[in-house]
Scaffold this motif. Structure first.
Motif, PDB file in Angstrom:
ATOM      1  N   PRO A  21       0.808  -1.230   0.000  1.00 55.30           N
ATOM      2  CA  PRO A  21       0.000   0.000   0.000  1.00 55.30           C
ATOM      3  C   PRO A  21       0.836   1.273   0.000  1.00 55.30           C
ATOM      4  O   PRO A  21       0.491   2.248  -0.684  1.00 55.30           O
ATOM      5  CB  PRO A  21      -0.819  -0.127   1.290  1.00 55.30           C
ATOM      6  N   GLN A  22       1.946   1.266   0.747  1.00 48.85           N
ATOM      7  CA  GLN A  22       2.788   2.466   0.800  1.00 48.85           C
ATOM      8  C   GLN A  22       3.447   2.735  -0.553  1.00 48.85           C
ATOM      9  O   GLN A  22       3.618   3.886  -0.952  1.00 48.85           O
ATOM     10  CB  GLN A  22       3.854   2.308   1.882  1.00 48.85           C
ATOM     11  N   MET A  26       2.894   6.082  -2.693  1.00 48.80           N
ATOM     12  CA  MET A  26       4.019   6.893  -3.161  1.00 48.80           C
ATOM     13  C   MET A  26       3.972   7.064  -4.673  1.00 48.80           C
ATOM     14  O   MET A  26       4.193   8.162  -5.199  1.00 48.80           O
ATOM     15  CB  MET A  26       5.341   6.244  -2.748  1.00 48.80           C
ATOM     16  N   SER A  27       3.677   5.994  -5.380  1.00 51.88           N
ATOM     17  CA  SER A  27       3.591   6.053  -6.838  1.00 51.88           C
ATOM     18  C   SER A  27       2.529   7.054  -7.281  1.00 51.88           C
ATOM     19  O   SER A  27       2.746   7.852  -8.202  1.00 51.88           O
ATOM     20  CB  SER A  27       3.279   4.659  -7.396  1.00 51.88           C
ATOM     21  N   ALA A  28       1.386   7.035  -6.614  1.00 52.44           N
ATOM     22  CA  ALA A  28       0.303   7.963  -6.953  1.00 52.44           C
ATOM     23  C   ALA A  28       0.721   9.405  -6.668  1.00 52.44           C
ATOM     24  O   ALA A  28       0.396  10.327  -7.433  1.00 52.44           O
ATOM     25  CB  ALA A  28      -0.952   7.608  -6.159  1.00 52.44           C
ATOM     26  N   ALA A  29       1.459   9.603  -5.571  1.00 51.72           N
ATOM     27  CA  ALA A  29       1.910  10.948  -5.210  1.00 51.72           C
ATOM     28  C   ALA A  29       2.920  11.478  -6.233  1.00 51.72           C
ATOM     29  O   ALA A  29       2.879  12.653  -6.613  1.00 51.72           O
ATOM     30  CB  ALA A  29       2.529  10.935  -3.818  1.00 51.72           C
ATOM     31  N   VAL A  42       9.339  12.757  -0.295  1.00 44.78           N
ATOM     32  CA  VAL A  42       8.780  11.521   0.242  1.00 44.78           C
ATOM     33  C   VAL A  42       9.820  10.843   1.126  1.00 44.78           C
ATOM     34  O   VAL A  42      10.984  10.722   0.742  1.00 44.78           O
ATOM     35  CB  VAL A  42       8.369  10.548  -0.883  1.00 44.78           C
ATOM     36  N   GLU A  43       9.396  10.395   2.276  1.00 46.42           N
ATOM     37  CA  GLU A  43      10.250   9.588   3.144  1.00 46.42           C
ATOM     38  C   GLU A  43       9.588   8.225   3.312  1.00 46.42           C
ATOM     39  O   GLU A  43       8.416   8.144   3.679  1.00 46.42           O
ATOM     40  CB  GLU A  43      10.426  10.250   4.513  1.00 46.42           C
ATOM     41  N   ALA A  44      10.331   7.184   3.001  1.00 44.22           N
ATOM     42  CA  ALA A  44       9.766   5.830   3.084  1.00 44.22           C
ATOM     43  C   ALA A  44      10.838   4.872   3.574  1.00 44.22           C
ATOM     44  O   ALA A  44      12.015   5.001   3.218  1.00 44.22           O
ATOM     45  CB  ALA A  44       9.231   5.387   1.730  1.00 44.22           C
ATOM     46  N   GLY A  47      12.104  -1.556   2.162  1.00 43.94           N
ATOM     47  CA  GLY A  47      11.118  -2.572   1.822  1.00 43.94           C
ATOM     48  C   GLY A  47       9.839  -2.044   1.216  1.00 43.94           C
ATOM     49  O   GLY A  47       8.954  -2.820   0.841  1.00 43.94           O
ATOM     50  N   VAL A  48       9.732  -0.729   1.102  1.00 43.91           N
ATOM     51  CA  VAL A  48       8.520  -0.141   0.523  1.00 43.91           C
ATOM     52  C   VAL A  48       8.485  -0.350  -0.991  1.00 43.91           C
ATOM     53  O   VAL A  48       7.416  -0.489  -1.592  1.00 43.91           O
ATOM     54  CB  VAL A  48       8.439   1.368   0.868  1.00 43.91           C
ATOM     55  N   GLY A  49       9.660  -0.388  -1.592  1.00 41.90           N
ATOM     56  CA  GLY A  49       9.720  -0.492  -3.052  1.00 41.90           C
ATOM     57  C   GLY A  49       9.773   0.883  -3.688  1.00 41.90           C
ATOM     58  O   GLY A  49       9.063   1.166  -4.652  1.00 41.90           O
TER      59      GLY A  49
END
Length: 204
Positions: A21-22, A26-29, A42-44, A47-49
């Protein structure tokens, strides 16, 4: 549909695909930032991808709008991961074609004219036989390499030898150079001018 979503091309191309989901958020943002021409921070976590989350919207934007997009990484390791692993996978998986090019600084490339000069003056420049042998290794490598950069060299060149052989802007003759068409740096620059996606390093 988001290309990263379940049932999409990425999910079908990855045997161990997991919905993240994250990553989708992020992709949508990133996609929205491109559409609105806005900055985005963006901070992630690990493992978020993150790579796919920004690469795919960037590629979509470049292809759809005919604009070149620059991806700049902090480390060379990530730069090489994108070029050697992620982008080849996306080329094989996404439902559209795109061009991408790794952009390196000039000093990463051997200068054919400078190498020739070093070879001609090797006795004066390199007194030790060991250093001349190091020069010969570079000369042999140049006959085989397609890339002409340090990352394509299967050995660590002698520092003093590379100092004499690498490409330098101050010594570049441009189109007046007899090696212009074969010049590894100039060839890379011509490819970069045509690419839709440029992968660079912050230090560049």
């Amino acid at each position: 549909m988001d290309l990263l979503a379940p049932g999409g091309p990425i999910a079908k191309g990855l045997p161990n695909y997991e919905e993240r989901p994250q990553q989708l958020e992020m992709s949508a943002a990133v996609r929205a930032a491109f559409a609105r021409k806005r900055h985005l921070i963006v901070e992630a976590g690990t493992g978020v991808g993150k790579s796919f989350a920004y690469l795919i919207p960037a590629i979509e934007h470049a292809v759809t709008h005919g604009e070149r997009v620059v991806i700049s990484t902090r480390t060379i390791a990530l730069q090489e991961q994108l070029v050697q692993k992620d982008i080849p996978f996306l080329r094989a998986t996404l439902p559209f074609e795109f061009s991408a090019e790794l952009v390196k600084g000039r000093s990463n490339y051997v200068g054919l004219r400078r190498l020739g000069i070093a070879s001609q003056r090797q006795t004066q420049l390199f007194g030790a036989t060991k250093m001349r042998e190091a020069l010969w290794r570079v000369e042999d490598w140049v006959k085989e390499t397609q890339d002409g950069s340090l990352s394509d060299m299967p050995f660590q060149p002698d520092g003093q030898v590379w100092e004499r052989a690498r490409s330098e802007s101050d010594n570049c003759l441009g189109r007046r150079c007899s090696h212009y068409k074969a010049c590894f740096f100039q060839r890379a620059r011509r490819r970069a001018e045509k690419a839709q996606l440029l992968i660079v390093n912050h230090a560049l």
